[in-house]
Design an enzyme around this catalytic site. Structure first.
Site, mmCIF file in Angstrom:
data_model
loop_
_atom_site.group_PDB
_atom_site.id
_atom_site.type_symbol
_atom_site.label_atom_id
_atom_site.label_comp_id
_atom_site.label_asym_id
_atom_site.label_seq_id
_atom_site.Cartn_x
_atom_site.Cartn_y
_atom_site.Cartn_z
ATOM 1 N N ARG A 97 0.838 -1.197 0.000
ATOM 2 C CA ARG A 97 0.000 0.000 0.000
ATOM 3 C C ARG A 97 0.874 1.248 0.000
ATOM 4 N NH1 ARG A 97 -1.928 0.907 4.275
ATOM 5 N NH2 ARG A 97 -1.274 -0.872 5.516
ATOM 6 N N TYR A 236 -1.553 -3.572 -6.687
ATOM 7 C CA TYR A 236 -1.220 -4.385 -5.509
ATOM 8 C C TYR A 236 -2.194 -4.202 -4.351
ATOM 9 C CZ TYR A 236 1.743 -7.483 -2.861
ATOM 10 O OH TYR A 236 2.219 -8.580 -2.183
ATOM 11 N N GLY A 238 -4.354 -3.637 -1.221
ATOM 12 C CA GLY A 238 -5.305 -2.602 -0.836
ATOM 13 C C GLY A 238 -5.340 -1.404 -1.771
ATOM 14 N N LYS A 245 -9.720 -2.255 1.683
ATOM 15 C CA LYS A 245 -9.447 -1.094 2.543
ATOM 16 C C LYS A 245 -10.245 0.130 2.096
ATOM 17 C CE LYS A 245 -6.341 -3.571 4.627
ATOM 18 N NZ LYS A 245 -6.534 -4.095 5.960
ATOM 19 N N HIS A 265 -10.661 -2.461 11.395
ATOM 20 C CA HIS A 265 -9.551 -3.295 10.934
ATOM 21 C C HIS A 265 -9.337 -4.401 11.972
ATOM 22 C CE1 HIS A 265 -5.071 -3.285 9.439
ATOM 23 N NE2 HIS A 265 -5.778 -4.187 8.810
ATOM 24 N N SER A 287 -1.402 -3.509 10.433
ATOM 25 C CA SER A 287 -1.062 -4.372 9.309
ATOM 26 C C SER A 287 0.176 -5.214 9.625
ATOM 27 C CB SER A 287 -0.795 -3.514 8.072
ATOM 28 O OG SER A 287 -1.943 -2.749 7.781
ATOM 29 N N CYS A 289 0.642 -7.484 11.851
ATOM 30 C CA CYS A 289 0.936 -7.619 13.286
ATOM 31 C C CYS A 289 0.209 -8.792 13.920
ATOM 32 C CB CYS A 289 0.603 -6.328 14.015
ATOM 33 S SG CYS A 289 1.790 -5.028 13.672
ATOM 34 N N THR A 292 -4.119 -12.456 11.147
ATOM 35 C CA THR A 292 -4.369 -13.751 10.521
ATOM 36 C C THR A 292 -3.950 -14.879 11.465
ATOM 37 O OG1 THR A 292 -4.039 -12.745 8.365
ATOM 38 C CG2 THR A 292 -3.949 -15.149 8.458
ATOM 39 N N ASP A 312 -9.297 -9.819 8.880
ATOM 40 C CA ASP A 312 -8.790 -8.470 8.585
ATOM 41 C C ASP A 312 -9.792 -7.349 8.851
ATOM 42 O OD1 ASP A 312 -6.508 -6.936 7.595
ATOM 43 O OD2 ASP A 312 -7.723 -6.496 5.827
ATOM 44 N N ASN A 402 6.327 -8.367 2.040
ATOM 45 C CA ASN A 402 4.862 -8.166 1.968
ATOM 46 C C ASN A 402 4.251 -9.064 0.894
ATOM 47 O OD1 ASN A 402 2.398 -6.903 2.826
ATOM 48 N ND2 ASN A 402 2.440 -5.603 0.997
ATOM 49 N N ARG A 404 2.069 -12.078 -0.461
ATOM 50 C CA ARG A 404 0.760 -12.432 0.102
ATOM 51 C C ARG A 404 0.156 -13.650 -0.597
ATOM 52 N NH1 ARG A 404 -1.745 -8.690 4.158
ATOM 53 N NH2 ARG A 404 -0.123 -7.136 4.429
ATOM 54 N N GLU A 533 0.706 -20.120 21.786
ATOM 55 C CA GLU A 533 0.690 -19.801 23.224
ATOM 56 C C GLU A 533 -0.164 -18.570 23.525
ATOM 57 O OE1 GLU A 533 1.542 -22.098 24.852
ATOM 58 O OE2 GLU A 533 3.202 -23.140 23.858
ATOM 59 N N ASN A 534 -0.504 -17.816 22.506
ATOM 60 C CA ASN A 534 -1.398 -16.673 22.736
ATOM 61 C C ASN A 534 -2.762 -17.141 23.258
ATOM 62 O OD1 ASN A 534 0.637 -14.971 21.861
ATOM 63 N ND2 ASN A 534 -0.110 -14.916 19.746
HETATM 64 P P1 GTP Z 1 -2.610 -7.495 7.492
HETATM 65 O O1 GTP Z 1 -3.116 -8.556 6.587
HETATM 66 O O2 GTP Z 1 -1.465 -6.716 6.883
HETATM 67 O O3 GTP Z 1 -3.653 -6.565 8.017
HETATM 68 O O4 GTP Z 1 -1.871 -8.172 8.727
HETATM 69 P P2 GTP Z 1 -2.199 -9.243 9.849
HETATM 70 O O5 GTP Z 1 -2.380 -8.499 11.130
HETATM 71 O O6 GTP Z 1 -3.247 -10.197 9.450
HETATM 72 O O7 GTP Z 1 -0.802 -9.956 9.918
HETATM 73 P P3 GTP Z 1 -0.376 -11.483 10.047
HETATM 74 O O8 GTP Z 1 -1.230 -12.282 10.964
HETATM 75 O O9 GTP Z 1 -0.255 -12.013 8.677
HETATM 76 O O10 GTP Z 1 1.033 -11.290 10.768
HETATM 77 C C1 GTP Z 1 2.171 -11.123 10.084
HETATM 78 C C2 GTP Z 1 3.448 -11.268 10.919
HETATM 79 O O11 GTP Z 1 3.262 -11.267 12.342
HETATM 80 C C3 GTP Z 1 4.131 -12.563 10.571
HETATM 81 O O12 GTP Z 1 5.462 -12.273 10.288
HETATM 82 C C4 GTP Z 1 3.971 -13.393 11.819
HETATM 83 O O13 GTP Z 1 5.009 -14.328 11.944
HETATM 84 C C5 GTP Z 1 3.985 -12.340 12.922
HETATM 85 N N1 GTP Z 1 3.284 -12.811 14.141
HETATM 86 C C6 GTP Z 1 1.984 -13.165 14.243
HETATM 87 N N2 GTP Z 1 1.673 -13.573 15.495
HETATM 88 C C7 GTP Z 1 2.819 -13.452 16.217
HETATM 89 C C8 GTP Z 1 3.158 -13.723 17.585
HETATM 90 O O14 GTP Z 1 2.331 -14.136 18.396
HETATM 91 N N3 GTP Z 1 4.435 -13.455 17.962
HETATM 92 C C9 GTP Z 1 5.369 -12.989 17.091
HETATM 93 N N4 GTP Z 1 6.605 -12.761 17.531
HETATM 94 N N5 GTP Z 1 5.105 -12.737 15.788
HETATM 95 C C10 GTP Z 1 3.838 -12.962 15.361
HETATM 96 C C1 SPV Z 2 -3.042 -4.358 5.354
HETATM 97 O O1 SPV Z 2 -2.049 -3.738 4.920
HETATM 98 O O2 SPV Z 2 -3.571 -4.089 6.468
HETATM 99 C C2 SPV Z 2 -3.617 -5.470 4.575
HETATM 100 C C3 SPV Z 2 -3.094 -5.721 3.232
HETATM 101 O O3 SPV Z 2 -4.526 -6.126 5.053
HETATM 102 S S1 SPV Z 2 -3.722 -4.650 2.015
HETATM 103 O O4 SPV Z 2 -4.953 -5.233 1.496
HETATM 104 O O5 SPV Z 2 -2.739 -4.532 0.958
HETATM 105 O O6 SPV Z 2 -4.026 -3.372 2.604
HETATM 106 MN MN MN Z 3 -5.139 -5.402 7.052
#
Ligand code: GTP
Ligand code: SPV
Ligand code: MN
Length: 627
Positions: A97, A236, A238, A245, A265, A287, A289, A292, A312, A402, A404, A533-534
């Protein structure tokens, strides 16, 4: 759309494929006259060679993906390993984005607020008219009717995107309920959001097409008052899948403010505790973080089950009984590939067995895909996301950070049976999180809704590769909505406060929590193992909701009492545990000063309640410092 059924042989599905794409400019008989007139007006402006109305069928998806394989936009993966799946490599300049090129074009600058790039619509319209004039020459313009939310759901909204990118059509087919059924829901008095998308690469004067057409100039523009989206120059994520978005967050947040609901979000999950009580949780993380990951969590603790509803975006609306209900408006996942592996997110790995589009991951010699974190063993040789030979000694990443995957939600083994319930699910808890190496504890519960809104408003997080910018730099990302709120962020906070007051009046406001999986020790290593573990933290949160977990007071909210979270077998030492919850009054008082400055930027639009929350936390921190 209906996906093509499982195929394990390499034989292409001849029966499904018509010899040529249907290039019939005439709209379907069911198309509403306003939609037809709008499509004609956009075609007159952008001047495509032909117009295709998408029906969302498997046959259409098949024709489109075949044509993209022929043109080099897609690489068909080896069907023995990854049936009916494709790899796309974007232009190296079009990988995330572009927040600096994302605009909110409200009549008044104040309505966009200090956290958005504002443009006067009177200035933006002629700029766009010029850019889009003839921008689709030599290409096909696809018309994509879609529903965000289950077709016909009282919580759903309709939209129509036109695009000159077949990759966007295929992706929108996975990410939304796209095609004839959505179009048929648009009648003379239905509200629908028009979205115009062009890659901005007309094929003129014998120009030869490239696998990923795009334009150096990019404009992702939103008109909140007229509820329109115009996106130019990028294909690409969003930037281009405008249902996501642009519609489901930026435009929908404005609609939600006006109609009394929330467009967020947030992931949504369903949790069943060992006693069989069912909870639904919505969680906002910035994003990349961990949304997923949490949405597909496999609990490490016995007796708990987690099912996925969304990863998301959540649309949340009070029902007739005053309970906050949520739907996932999307139909697919556009998930971060790197870091997704059997030990971090086995459910995502299973979801991706086939019928998926991968963008900017690496290609294995056996025709399957790979990315950092998919397997511990690094393949000996790969072709990287830019199409170059790659080995472990190349010194670069094989997959773009990034990169996907795009895959249907229905294909996820942990998908909940009520993920597409048209009435949504009742939300019991809301969680805010971010990537914070310091300060923010593993988990706390907000004292009340207003404190929860303060926590949401003050989310900061280290930048990730999901958007352009310096990865790792700490930035404010209130409610994980910084790049996605379609109006003044302070008004958005006021809206949250009003929603809480309404929910509280009926006694059913969800409880609000803050989590941080990313706190680090002085040596830079994560203090918390994270991932599966979360579930231990989630269990504490839901035990709180269930009235079974005690809380200990801290200046930042309620934390678990000693032994409140089972850490058996975790390998987290007592000292690490202490660091996970440490509240350093000096560091926090400094953080409050920065928050005060941030808040000041909103002037008199800042709700009083947030100033009061800040003062209260400052008072508590000073008390803690003295004791
Ligand atoms: P968007 O699709 O961009 O909105 O992001 P999202 O929040 O769905 O991100 P996603 O779940 O794909 O997380 C991406 C990154 O976070 C990856 O590199 C994961 O390995 C890392 N991650 C997720 N959960 C954890 C966790 O509990 N601990 C750590 N250290 N990293 C984490
Ligand atoms: C984000 O960046 O929060 C995403 C990926 O979920 S995108 O659809 O490219 O915005
Ligand atoms: Mn997102």
């Amino acid at each position: 759309m209906t996906l093509t059924p499982t195929r394990s042989s390499s034989a292409p599905a001849k029966a499904l494929a018509a010899p040529h794409p249907r290039e019939d400019n005439s709209p379907p008989a069911s198309a509403d006259a306003r939609v037809v007139a709008w499509v004609e007006s956009i075609a007159a402006l952008t001047k495509p060679d032909s117009v295709v109305w998408c029906d969302g069928s498997a046959g259409e998806y098949d024709r489109l993906t075949r044509a993209m394989v022929d043109s080099g936009t897609l690489i068909r993966l080896n069907p023995e390993h990854r049936p009916y799946s494709f790899l796309a490599r974007s232009d190296p300049s079009d990988v995330a984005r572009v927040e600096a090129r994302t605009f909110i074009c409200s009549e008044h600058e104040d309505d966009a607020g200090p956290t958005n790039n504002w443009r006067d619509p009177a200035e933006m319209r002629p700029v766009l008219a010029k850019l889009f004039d003839g921008s689709m020459r030599g290409r096909t313009m696809y018309v994509i009717p879609f529903s965000m939310g289950p077709l016909g759901s009282p919580l759903a909204k309709l939209g129509v995107q036109v695009t000159d990118s077949p990759y966007v059509v295929a992706s929108m087919g996975i990410m939304t309920r796209m095609g004839t059924a959505a179009l048929e829901l648009i009648t003379a008095d239905t509200e629908w959001v028009p979205a115009v998308h062009s890659v901005g690469a007309p094929l003129v004067d014998g120009a030869v097409d490239v696998p990923w057409p795009c334009n150096e100039t990019k404009y992702i523009s939103h008109f909140p008052e007229t509820r329109e989206i115009w996106s130019f120059g990028s294909a690409y994520g969003g930037n281009a899948l405008l249902a996501k978005k642009s519609f489901a967050l930026r435009i929908a947040s404005v609609i939600a403010r006006d109609e009394g609901w929330l467009a967020e979000h947030m992931l949504i999950l369903k949790v069943t505790n060992p006693r069989g009580r069912v909870f639904h949780v919505a969680a906002a993380f910035p994003s990349a973080c961990g949304k997923t990951n949490l949405a597909m969590l496999t609990p490490s603790i016995p007796g708990w089950t987690v099912e996925t509803i969304g990863d998301d975006i959540a649309w949340l609306k009070p029902d007739a009984d005053g309970r906050l209900r949520a739907i996932n408006p999307e139909a697919g996942f556009f998930g971060v590939a790197p870091g997704t592996g059997p030990s971090t997110n086995a459910t995502a790995v299973d979801t991706l067995w086939g019928n998926a589009i991968f963008t900017n991951v690496a290609l294995r010699d056996d025709g399957d895909v790979w990315w950092e974190g998919l397997t511990d063993k690094i393949p000996e040789h790969l072709v990287d996301w830019q199409g170059n030979d790659w080995t472990a000694s190349s010194g670069s990443l094989a997959a773009h950070p990034n990169s996907r995957f795009t895959v249907a939600a229905a294909q996820c083994p942990s998908i909940s049976s009520d993920w597409d319930d048209p009435h949504g699910v009742v939300i019991d808890a809301i969680i805010f999180g971010g990537r914070r190496a310091s300060n923010v504890p593993l988990v706390v519960e907000a004292r009340d809704w207003e404190h929860g809104v303060y926590i949401g408003a003050t989310v900061s997080s280290e930048r990730t590769a999901a958007a352009e910018g310096t990865v790792g730099e700490l930035r404010r990302d209130p409610f994980a909505m910084m790049p996605f709120c379609g109006y003044n962020m302070a008004d958005y906070w006021s809206h949250w406060l009003e929603m809480g007051a309404k929910l509280r009046a009926t006694g059913t406001a969800p409880r609000i929590f803050q989590v941080n999986w990313f706190r680090k020790s002085n040596d830079g290593s994560f203090l918390w193992p994270g991932f599966a573990e979360n579930s231990r933290v989630l269990a504490w949160i839901l035990d709180r909701v269930d009235g079974r977990a005690a809380g200990a007071d801290t200046p930042l909210g309620w934390k678990p009492v000693a032994d409140g979270i089972d850490t058996e077998g975790l390998g987290v030492t007592a000292s690490q545990w202490e660091q996970l919850f440490a509240v350093d009054p000096e560091a926090w008082l400094a953080e409050l000063e920065s928050t005060e400055e941030f808040f000041a930027g909103f002037g008199d639009r800042l709700p009083e309640a947030l100033t009061a929350q800040l003062a209260d936390i400052r008072r508590r921190l000073k008390l803690a410092r003295e004791n």
